[in-house]
Design a protein around this motif. Sequence first.
Motif, PDB file in Angstrom:
ATOM      1  N   GLU A  81      88.226  67.715  82.278  1.00  0.00           N
ATOM      2  CA  GLU A  81      88.296  69.091  81.770  1.00  0.00           C
ATOM      3  C   GLU A  81      88.278  70.092  82.918  1.00  0.00           C
ATOM      4  N   ALA A  82      87.452  69.826  83.927  1.00  0.00           N
ATOM      5  CA  ALA A  82      87.382  70.726  85.077  1.00  0.00           C
ATOM      6  C   ALA A  82      88.700  70.726  85.847  1.00  0.00           C
ATOM      7  N   ALA A  83      89.293  69.544  86.009  1.00  0.00           N
ATOM      8  CA  ALA A  83      90.570  69.458  86.718  1.00  0.00           C
ATOM      9  C   ALA A  83      91.670  70.167  85.943  1.00  0.00           C
ATOM     10  N   ALA A  84      91.642  70.035  84.625  1.00  0.00           N
ATOM     11  CA  ALA A  84      92.641  70.702  83.795  1.00  0.00           C
ATOM     12  C   ALA A  84      92.504  72.215  83.878  1.00  0.00           C
ATOM     13  N   THR A  98      99.852  64.574  88.725  1.00  0.00           N
ATOM     14  CA  THR A  98      98.929  64.512  89.864  1.00  0.00           C
ATOM     15  C   THR A  98      97.489  64.485  89.373  1.00  0.00           C
ATOM     16  N   LEU A  99      97.183  65.345  88.404  1.00  0.00           N
ATOM     17  CA  LEU A  99      95.837  65.383  87.817  1.00  0.00           C
ATOM     18  C   LEU A  99      95.465  64.012  87.254  1.00  0.00           C
ATOM     19  N   LEU A 100      96.374  63.441  86.472  1.00  0.00           N
ATOM     20  CA  LEU A 100      96.098  62.137  85.855  1.00  0.00           C
ATOM     21  C   LEU A 100      95.999  61.040  86.913  1.00  0.00           C
ATOM     22  N   GLY A 101      96.901  61.102  87.897  1.00  0.00           N
ATOM     23  CA  GLY A 101      96.866  60.108  88.964  1.00  0.00           C
ATOM     24  C   GLY A 101      95.568  60.163  89.741  1.00  0.00           C
ATOM     25  N   ASP A 102      95.088  61.374  90.008  1.00  0.00           N
ATOM     26  CA  ASP A 102      93.815  61.530  90.721  1.00  0.00           C
ATOM     27  C   ASP A 102      92.655  60.966  89.896  1.00  0.00           C
ATOM     28  N   HIS A 103      92.704  61.207  88.593  1.00  0.00           N
ATOM     29  CA  HIS A 103      91.626  60.703  87.739  1.00  0.00           C
ATOM     30  C   HIS A 103      91.577  59.178  87.745  1.00  0.00           C
ATOM     31  N   ASP A 166      99.711  54.840  80.256  1.00  0.00           N
ATOM     32  CA  ASP A 166      99.736  53.442  80.688  1.00  0.00           C
ATOM     33  C   ASP A 166     100.207  53.345  82.141  1.00  0.00           C
ATOM     34  N   LEU A 167     101.197  54.169  82.492  1.00  0.00           N
ATOM     35  CA  LEU A 167     101.727  54.149  83.858  1.00  0.00           C
ATOM     36  C   LEU A 167     100.668  54.568  84.867  1.00  0.00           C
ATOM     37  N   VAL A 168     100.021  55.708  84.647  1.00  0.00           N
ATOM     38  CA  VAL A 168      99.050  56.185  85.642  1.00  0.00           C
ATOM     39  C   VAL A 168      97.821  55.283  85.684  1.00  0.00           C
ATOM     40  N   ARG A 169      97.474  54.698  84.542  1.00  0.00           N
ATOM     41  CA  ARG A 169      96.342  53.757  84.537  1.00  0.00           C
ATOM     42  C   ARG A 169      96.695  52.514  85.356  1.00  0.00           C
ATOM     43  N   ASP A 180      97.681  52.644  97.633  1.00  0.00           N
ATOM     44  CA  ASP A 180      99.032  52.641  97.069  1.00  0.00           C
ATOM     45  C   ASP A 180      99.580  54.062  96.934  1.00  0.00           C
ATOM     46  N   ARG A 181      99.047  54.983  97.716  1.00  0.00           N
ATOM     47  CA  ARG A 181      99.333  56.406  97.522  1.00  0.00           C
ATOM     48  C   ARG A 181     100.816  56.743  97.665  1.00  0.00           C
ATOM     49  N   ARG A 182     101.454  56.241  98.704  1.00  0.00           N
ATOM     50  CA  ARG A 182     102.843  56.622  98.953  1.00  0.00           C
ATOM     51  C   ARG A 182     103.764  56.142  97.833  1.00  0.00           C
TER      52      ARG A 182
END
Length: 218
Positions: A81-84, A98-103, A166-169, A180-182
């Motif tokens: 919620e804070a990131a959103a 990016t938000l989801l990927g960071d989470h 599913d992808l970001v998870r 695996d950042r790049r």
Amino acid sequence: MVTAATTRVPQEERSRAMRARLLEATVELLVERGFAGTSTTLVSERAGVSRGAQLHHFPTKNDLVVAAVEHLTAVRGAELEAAAAALPSGGGTRAVLTLLGDHFTSPVFTAALELWVAARTDPALMEAVAPLEQKVGREVHRLTVELLGADESVPGVRELVQATLDLVRGLGLANTISDDRRRRERILDRWAQTIDQALGAAPGTTHDPNHATSRKTT
């Protein structure tokens, strides 16, 4: 004159603070050492709490871990919620990804992952983990729909949102093995284009990722 009422409040506050330290220490150790390497002794040492006090609050490892699951669920929800809320205006679909990927590459996700694996063969832990994970899953899905401005009444849009999560998870899971950042960045770049094309082409909708909902066109 000191009354029971005046002494009880500080004691309750100290008790809550002690529980919080124990739960935070549990999450930290789950990230650093995994479920198997997390013991009640290590937790009490990390939290700076006596063994007796720790056993008073959480007599067994499972008691401690179940409480940590609930704590972790609240932390994950609050962080999302804070990131959103901090999402930059005009960032669009890529900023949402990016938000989801960071989470899903954050320490709290790593801790949750340790609990998923342990729960697979521990019925008592599964009983605690499963409903809370379902709750987190619903909240993440709801937030993603809002941030993308997706209209799930349009055929295929709900599946697109689910595929995104599913992808970001999965990318988060891959990141636990190596950095695996790049590769993740390249995949999310391409997926943002896919989402925009799919939502923009959805019949009867106008996709605007800067608004919380999609609008029906007339």
